[in-house]
Design an enzyme around this catalytic site. Sequence first.
Site, PDB file in Angstrom:
ATOM      1  N   THR A 113      17.132 127.857 -34.607  1.00 16.33           N
ATOM      2  CA  THR A 113      17.075 129.639 -34.751  1.00 16.33           C
ATOM      3  C   THR A 113      15.815 128.531 -35.879  1.00 16.33           C
ATOM      4  OG1 THR A 113      16.742 131.262 -36.771  1.00 16.33           O
ATOM      5  CG2 THR A 113      18.881 129.825 -37.323  1.00 16.33           C
ATOM      6  N   ASP A 114      14.587 129.719 -36.531  1.00 23.29           N
ATOM      7  CA  ASP A 114      13.901 129.037 -37.142  1.00 23.29           C
ATOM      8  C   ASP A 114      13.973 129.071 -38.640  1.00 23.29           C
ATOM      9  OD1 ASP A 114      13.490 131.168 -37.407  1.00 23.29           O
ATOM     10  OD2 ASP A 114      11.487 131.954 -37.196  1.00 23.29           O
ATOM     11  N   GLU A 115      15.390 129.975 -38.619  1.00 23.02           N
ATOM     12  CA  GLU A 115      15.730 129.698 -40.280  1.00 23.02           C
ATOM     13  C   GLU A 115      16.754 128.437 -40.926  1.00 23.02           C
ATOM     14  OE1 GLU A 115      18.117 133.210 -41.083  1.00 23.02           O
ATOM     15  OE2 GLU A 115      17.285 134.509 -39.037  1.00 23.02           O
TER      16      GLU A 115
ATOM     17  N   TYR B  24      24.012 130.987 -42.713  1.00 26.03           N
ATOM     18  CA  TYR B  24      24.328 130.772 -41.500  1.00 26.03           C
ATOM     19  C   TYR B  24      23.249 129.692 -41.151  1.00 26.03           C
ATOM     20  CZ  TYR B  24      21.329 132.508 -37.102  1.00 26.03           C
ATOM     21  OH  TYR B  24      20.904 132.436 -35.728  1.00 26.03           O
TER      22      TYR B  24
ATOM     23  N   LYS C  91      23.551 126.446 -38.685  1.00 24.30           N
ATOM     24  CA  LYS C  91      22.833 125.680 -37.862  1.00 24.30           C
ATOM     25  C   LYS C  91      21.912 124.968 -37.972  1.00 24.30           C
ATOM     26  CE  LYS C  91      22.529 128.008 -34.362  1.00 24.30           C
ATOM     27  NZ  LYS C  91      22.690 127.921 -33.405  1.00 24.30           N
TER      28      LYS C  91
HETATM   29  N1  LIG Z   1      19.089 137.155 -32.547  1.00 30.08           N
HETATM   30  C1  LIG Z   1      17.856 136.206 -32.816  1.00 30.08           C
HETATM   31  O1  LIG Z   1      17.018 136.216 -33.632  1.00 30.08           O
HETATM   32  C2  LIG Z   1      18.187 135.111 -33.589  1.00 30.08           C
HETATM   33  C3  LIG Z   1      17.045 133.944 -33.467  1.00 30.08           C
HETATM   34  C4  LIG Z   1      17.221 132.972 -33.409  1.00 30.08           C
HETATM   35  C5  LIG Z   1      18.099 131.782 -32.985  1.00 30.08           C
HETATM   36  N2  LIG Z   1      19.498 132.415 -32.407  1.00 30.08           N
HETATM   37  C6  LIG Z   1      20.507 131.576 -32.417  1.00 30.08           C
HETATM   38  O2  LIG Z   1      20.664 132.595 -30.440  1.00 30.08           O
HETATM   39  C7  LIG Z   1      22.399 132.561 -30.296  1.00 30.08           C
HETATM   40  C8  LIG Z   1      21.997 133.116 -29.769  1.00 30.08           C
HETATM   41  O3  LIG Z   1      22.240 133.890 -30.738  1.00 30.08           O
HETATM   42  P1  LIG Z   1      22.157 135.902 -30.133  1.00 30.08           P
HETATM   43  O4  LIG Z   1      21.672 136.534 -31.123  1.00 30.08           O
HETATM   44  O5  LIG Z   1      22.318 136.213 -28.618  1.00 30.08           O
HETATM   45  O6  LIG Z   1      24.113 135.950 -30.865  1.00 30.08           O
HETATM   46  P2  LIG Z   1      25.246 137.046 -30.493  1.00 30.08           P
HETATM   47  O7  LIG Z   1      25.825 136.986 -31.635  1.00 30.08           O
HETATM   48  O8  LIG Z   1      24.640 138.779 -30.065  1.00 30.08           O
HETATM   49  O9  LIG Z   1      26.233 136.717 -29.305  1.00 30.08           O
HETATM   50  C9  LIG Z   1      26.954 135.020 -29.983  1.00 30.08           C
HETATM   51  C10 LIG Z   1      27.743 135.149 -28.806  1.00 30.08           C
HETATM   52  O10 LIG Z   1      28.709 133.882 -29.216  1.00 30.08           O
HETATM   53  C11 LIG Z   1      29.831 134.581 -29.020  1.00 30.08           C
HETATM   54  N3  LIG Z   1      30.698 133.624 -29.612  1.00 30.08           N
HETATM   55  C12 LIG Z   1      30.892 133.478 -31.207  1.00 30.08           C
HETATM   56  N4  LIG Z   1      31.626 132.773 -31.180  1.00 30.08           N
HETATM   57  C13 LIG Z   1      32.449 132.582 -30.269  1.00 30.08           C
HETATM   58  C14 LIG Z   1      33.275 131.259 -30.531  1.00 30.08           C
HETATM   59  N5  LIG Z   1      33.769 130.564 -30.884  1.00 30.08           N
HETATM   60  N6  LIG Z   1      33.304 131.012 -29.066  1.00 30.08           N
HETATM   61  C15 LIG Z   1      32.650 131.197 -27.914  1.00 30.08           C
HETATM   62  N7  LIG Z   1      32.202 132.481 -27.751  1.00 30.08           N
HETATM   63  C16 LIG Z   1      31.951 132.240 -28.791  1.00 30.08           C
HETATM   64  C17 LIG Z   1      30.161 135.552 -29.140  1.00 30.08           C
HETATM   65  O11 LIG Z   1      30.835 136.704 -28.721  1.00 30.08           O
HETATM   66  C18 LIG Z   1      28.968 136.216 -28.129  1.00 30.08           C
HETATM   67  O12 LIG Z   1      28.602 137.148 -27.366  1.00 30.08           O
HETATM   68  C19 LIG Z   1      22.839 131.892 -31.353  1.00 30.08           C
HETATM   69  O13 LIG Z   1      23.246 130.604 -31.299  1.00 30.08           O
HETATM   70  C20 LIG Z   1      21.566 132.095 -31.982  1.00 30.08           C
HETATM   71  O14 LIG Z   1      22.170 130.750 -33.506  1.00 30.08           O
HETATM   72  C21 LIG Z   1      19.189 133.769 -32.551  1.00 30.08           C
END
Ligand SMILES: NC(=O)c1ccc[n+]([C@@H]2O[C@H](COP(=O)([O-])OP(=O)(O)OC[C@H]3O[C@@H](n4cnc5c(N)ncnc54)[C@H](O)[C@@H]3O)[C@@H](O)[C@H]2O)c1
Length: 347
Positions: free
Chosen positions: A130-132, A155, A159
């Site tokens: 993430t950009d965070e 969080y 990350k």
């Molecule tokens: N949503 C955003 O805007 C955003 C922005 C930047 C980066 N990200 C990154 O992108 C990735 C996906 O984000 P998202 O929004 O789809 O998240 P999400 O919370 O929608 O999905 C996360 C998934 O990971 C699975 N999970 C969680 N813990 C687990 C574990 N211990 N073992 C196996 N599976 C596990 C969950 O069951 C879920 O299906 C993350 O790494 C997040 O940090 C998200």
Amino acid sequence: MKLLVTGGAGFIGSAVVRLAIARGHQVVNLDALTYAACLENVAEAAQSPLYAFEQADIRDRAALDRIFAAHQPDVVMHLAAESHVDRSIDGPGDFISTNVTGTYTMLEAARAYWLARDKPEAFRFHHISTDEVFGSLGATGQFTEETPYDPRSPYSASKAASDHLVRAWAETYGLPVVLTNCSNNYGPFHFPEKLIPVVILNALAGKPLPIYGDGSNVRDWLYVEDHADALLLVVEKGALGRSYNIGGENERSNLELVKTLCAILDEKRPKASGSYADQITFVTDRPGHDARYAIDPKRIREELGWRPSVTVEEGLARTVQWYLDNEAWWRPLQARAGVGQRLGTKA
Ligand SMILES: NC(=O)c1ccc[n+]([C@@H]2O[C@H](COP(=O)([O-])OP(=O)(O)OC[C@H]3O[C@@H](n4cnc5c(N)ncnc54)[C@H](O)[C@@H]3O)[C@@H](O)[C@H]2O)c1
């Protein structure tokens, strides 16, 4: 190509799974199915013979070894994480455990697999972040790949730690990695605890539309399907060891964003009287709420030729329509633990 996608039942991971299958890749979706997961996100892709699902926890080394051996993936796309900042404020332990220890366990399992196969040249461990991790910007400036890390929430700190581990595994063990750091995603299948779905669904239910603080916090909104496209490009063509910032080139303050959503809803599903904007309610700010995030996407644009395909107005209109058309998806998710409640106040 055979992709092992972790977190493929989540919001972004499922968009990656859907797009990868549509493009003819084989996909192994590895997901623990936490509260944030929804297998319906990949229901259509799951019909394909190219798709396989493994319910497993990324902290479970034995399960990971079994899955690597059984499926022999060409690349790993690691998205599984705890992802909700507000939940990380109330309960940071799960974030450290999954995002840090889980990534460590994935790296070790991937390294053992890569070594056992005599270090295939095309293998990649793509870490999605993430950009965070870069902290908070003032009124000007953008995050580049060289911006020093300065995470400020449990969080983003978890990350950031995971990003450091991935780079360390590349430097120390030679594991072939690529990293991406993206801005806030939005679009179909966004879990109904995040700002955009909360606003759409509360608006339709006649409930207050909660805006943290004064709504001046700025985010750079990235349509999830554009993000999935960028991720597939990076895993295929990204330079070894390199990181890429992925942004939507769509900065909006939270207040502007919510007003835009209200205007779209006013048009698509008009209220009997007044505007959905009348439901906007300012609530206590999130502790440590970062003021502004903005991505400089020059590297991915110039080196890989990628740009977002939709403006935030187009993307939000598509997203609102998707929620109007898919109540059967979001309604049951509102009953999951914590959804619909104010979280992140226990600081
Ligand atoms: N949503 C955003 O805007 C955003 C922005 C930047 C980066 N990200 C990154 O992108 C990735 C996906 O984000 P998202 O929004 O789809 O998240 P999400 O919370 O929608 O999905 C996360 C998934 O990971 C699975 N999970 C969680 N813990 C687990 C574990 N211990 N073992 C196996 N599976 C596990 C969950 O069951 C879920 O299906 C993350 O790494 C997040 O940090 C998200």
